[in-house]
Scaffold this active site. Structure first.
Site, PDB file in Angstrom:
ATOM      1  N   TYR A 117       7.609   2.125   4.775  1.00  0.00           N
ATOM      2  CA  TYR A 117       6.797   0.998   4.303  1.00  0.00           C
ATOM      3  C   TYR A 117       7.600   0.197   3.268  1.00  0.00           C
ATOM      4  CZ  TYR A 117       3.360  -1.679   1.731  1.00  0.00           C
ATOM      5  OH  TYR A 117       2.702  -2.711   1.113  1.00  0.00           O
ATOM      6  N   SER A 119      -4.885  -7.135  -6.672  1.00  0.00           N
ATOM      7  CA  SER A 119      -4.931  -7.434  -5.239  1.00  0.00           C
ATOM      8  C   SER A 119      -6.363  -7.742  -4.806  1.00  0.00           C
ATOM      9  CB  SER A 119      -4.313  -6.312  -4.409  1.00  0.00           C
ATOM     10  OG  SER A 119      -5.014  -5.145  -4.611  1.00  0.00           O
ATOM     11  N   CYS A 134      -7.879 -10.613  -5.152  1.00  0.00           N
ATOM     12  CA  CYS A 134      -8.601 -11.496  -6.071  1.00  0.00           C
ATOM     13  C   CYS A 134      -8.174 -12.959  -5.925  1.00  0.00           C
ATOM     14  CB  CYS A 134      -8.437 -11.037  -7.515  1.00  0.00           C
ATOM     15  SG  CYS A 134      -9.286  -9.490  -7.861  1.00  0.00           S
TER      16      CYS A 134
HETATM   17  C1  SPV Z   1       1.205  -5.669  -3.640  1.00  0.00           C
HETATM   18  O1  SPV Z   1       0.586  -4.734  -3.131  1.00  0.00           O
HETATM   19  O2  SPV Z   1       0.898  -6.146  -4.753  1.00  0.00           O
HETATM   20  C2  SPV Z   1       2.351  -6.233  -2.921  1.00  0.00           C
HETATM   21  C3  SPV Z   1       2.933  -5.486  -1.794  1.00  0.00           C
HETATM   22  O3  SPV Z   1       2.813  -7.260  -3.288  1.00  0.00           O
HETATM   23  S1  SPV Z   1       3.962  -4.179  -2.267  1.00  0.00           S
HETATM   24  O4  SPV Z   1       5.321  -4.528  -1.947  1.00  0.00           O
HETATM   25  O5  SPV Z   1       3.567  -3.021  -1.527  1.00  0.00           O
HETATM   26  O6  SPV Z   1       3.836  -3.997  -3.709  1.00  0.00           O
END
Ligand code: SPV
Ligand code: MN
Length: 628
Positions: free
Chosen positions: A223, A273, A275
């Site tokens: 991921y 996230s 929001c």
């Molecule tokens: C987040 O979840 O705030 C992202 C994706 O921008 S990550 O790269 O998984 O953090």
């Protein structure tokens, strides 16, 4: 040449070695040498950023099976992560902490020597039948005080390809670099792969951050948020560096907002996230400069910021022609895009909330998928994962801001903080000054998890500046650095609190439509340019009715009524007092050593609220507040 380069001579082919010879930095040679000795790759590929090499990486991502190009639209590819590898992993992401040191108790941490031993044993021989790809990149624009060199050794062609869309190429910068600079380094191995080219040993997934050497180790995961070292992993390192050097490394979007006579005003925003961060940055008619990460520095008294990245790794769920027309258009047009963890059927990617009926079967991150498929716990598997994503370069967007690569960055005129607050804060308000805004909106950023008419405990999550998970220094120091940063500025950005989620206290209905955020953004633009007045309430400065009426008509062609204004901008005493109590309790428990101003500013706000209640009651309509 240094000793490490000499050691590399017997391990790396001549053509690849020549590329490394142009880099004089012993840290680079040492990192690569140690990665080779530990992971024992079959081949080593050094990417010097030539078009041929980049094309080779893209091709290998497909040849290796990590990506597939079996999609109708040219340039589109897809990748799957394993079912247990669909997002950032709080459990297995840890700081390596030297003996005798401690970080905030909320942060996962492991004693450094013990952690290194563990992760080295997992990385040992992990690349035996694979190629180790070495990429050099820059966080922030090239040739800039913001440029931060970074490099990654990985055995994943998908990772090597993704960084191409997300970060600026840095090989030349590494060659030109003579001074010894901090370099962020990542060593990643996807580990053993199954027949679908997915990490097999997900139960041995580890992501360890060694701040002593600015190194990230990541193993048995694909991921991108775990395997690309430069998203939230390097953010943790950057926060320490920013604190040492007196600047800010933030979880910010940055947008250019159009004003009168083609004026452009840059605003930054931090949102937890879900929001509204990306949809604010992508408002039609405005430009996007950054969607996730920003470095912010004082330069000649100005507050200047850059995008750490140059692409978007965005959530695809709910991207549809109605709500996100710009992104939807990009995702359905030819061009380089990596889709991850979507449903594939008939040569097309499908995702939840795309505004069309989804097929009843296809291929997804769980293999063959059919409607009704369940996991081992008996829970329904959706066609695409809720964290399914797209990776795309910002330059592919018609609304990409022209200053994306400006080495000077852009001047921030305002910073907004927005959470999911159903009951207390106004849809938009402006802090009285930097300190007040930072404390009352940034430090106090709360997100509610469920709507309760009767407030219940435990439904609120405080997420300071939406960055709390990544703050690798004491939170008190982080706040102190923020406050001190404002003092260095001659032109201080305005600080705003936004709340897209205010609800009617009785009916529970949202008081604003999704599009209304555009009005708040335009109001901030006018405020930043001194063109409109405001009313002074105990929690901040709010818009005047006439200005909102004008903006609603002009931008959305909507009639904004006095009744709307009264509902949205009446001060709710009880809810605001409770909010302060929650924040104060959180601070007393979690950050008792927060700077003195933090508690003082909240106490002052409480006093103003109590006095207003005394004079005007529990629910105060905006006309009671004087115009300033
Ligand atoms: C987040 O979840 O705030 C992202 C994706 O921008 S990550 O790269 O998984 O953090
Ligand atoms: Mn993010």
């Amino acid at each position: 040449m240094n000793d490490y380069f000499k050691k590399l001579e017997s391990l790396v082919d001549k053509t690849e070695l020549e590329k490394l010879e142009k880099i004089k930095h012993p840290t680079v040679h040492r990192f690569i040498y140690e990665a080779i000795v530990l992971c024992r790759p079959k081949n080593i590929f050094i990417c010097a950023d030539t078009p041929d090499e980049i094309a080779y990486i893209k091709n290998m991502a497909i040849v290796s099976g990590e990506e597939s190009a079996a999609l109708i639209t040219p340039g589109h590819t897809f990748h799957f992560d394993g079912p247990q590898d669909q997002g950032r992993d709080r459990q297995t992401t840890k700081f390596l902490v030297p003996h005798g040191e401690r970080l905030n108790p909320v942060l996962n941490q492991i004693e450094r020597e013990e952690g290194l031993k563990e992760i080295f044993s997992l990385l040992k021989n992990s690349m035996r039948d694979k190629t180790m790809i070495v990429r050099f990149l820059s966080l922030g624009p090239i040739d800039s005080v913001f440029s931060t060199p970074c490099m990654e050794c990985t055995d994943s062609w998908y990772v090597a390809h993704s960084v191409d869309l997300l970060y600026r190429e840095g090989y030349k910068m590494f060659c030109d670099m003579d001074e010894v600079k901090d370099i962020f380094k990542t060593l990643h191995s996807a580990g053993r792969l199954d027949k679908n080219r997915v990490s097999l040993d997900w139960n041995k997934k580890r992501i360890y951050i060694d701040y002593l050497t600015d190194t990230v180790y990541s193993v048995n995961t694909q991921y991108a948020g775990n395997s690309i070292g430069f998203k939230k992993l390097a953010l943790r390192l950057a926060i320490r560096k920013a604190h040492r050097e007196g600047w800010l490394a933030e979880h910010f979007m940055i947008m250019g907002v159009k004003g009168q006579k083609n004026r452009k005003t840059y605003l930054a925003g931090a949102f937890p996230s879900a929001c509204g961060k990306t949809s604010t940055a992508m408002l039609p008619g405005e430009t996007i400069l950054a969607d996730d990460l920003a470095y912010v520095k004082e330069i000649n008294g100005e507050c200047r910021a850059v995008n750490v990245e140059k692409g978007i790794f965005g959530i695809i769920q709910d991207v549809n022609p109605k709500d996100d027309p710009l992104i939807y258009e990009i995702l359905t047009s030819p061009g380089e895009i990596i889709f991850s963890n979507v449903l594939i059927k008939d040569g097309r990617p499908w995702w939840l909330g795309m505004g069309r009926e989804l097929p009843k079967e296809g291929r997804n991150y769980t293999g063959d998928w059919y409607d009704g498929k369940t996991d081992e716990k008996g829970e329904r598997i959706f066609p695409s994962h809720k964290n399914a994503r797209y990776t795309v370069s910002l330059k592919a967007l018609p609304n990409c801001d022209s200053a994306l690569d400006d080495p000077q960055g852009v001047v921030l005129s305002g910073i907004m903080f927005g959470g999911r607050d159903y009951s207390a804060y106004f849809p938009v308000q402006e802090g009285f000054d930097w300190e007040h805004g930072i404390i009352a909106y940034g430090v106090s950023l709360e997100t509610e998890t469920t709507f309760a008419l009767v407030e219940e405990e435990g439904k609120y999550e405080i997420n300071i500046m939406s960055i709390q998970d990544f703050v690798s220094i004491p939170l008190s120091e982080y706040i102190r650095n923020y406050l001190a940063f404002g003092k260095k500025l001659r032109k201080v950005p305005l600080v705003f609190g936004v709340n897209y989620f205010l609800r009617d206290l009785k009916t529970g209905e949202y008081l604003n439509a999704r599009q209304d955020k555009h009005i708040w953004i335009k109001w901030m633009e006018l405020r930043a340019n001194g063109e409109v007045g405001a009313r002074k309430t105990p929690t901040g400065l709010i818009p005047l009715f006439e200005d909102l009426r004008y903006l609603f008509k002009q931008i959305l062609d909507k009639e904004y009524t006095q009744e709307d204004y009264q509902k949205q901008f009446s001060l709710r005493l009880k809810e605001n007092l409770r909010k302060i109590e929650r924040i104060e309790r959180f601070l007393q428990n979690q950050i008792p050593d927060a700077p003195e101003e933090t508690f003082r500013i909240l106490e002052e706000q409480k006093k103003r609220l109590l006095q207003a209640r005394e004079e005007l009651g529990e629910y105060i309509t905006p006309d009671n507040f004087s115009v300033v």
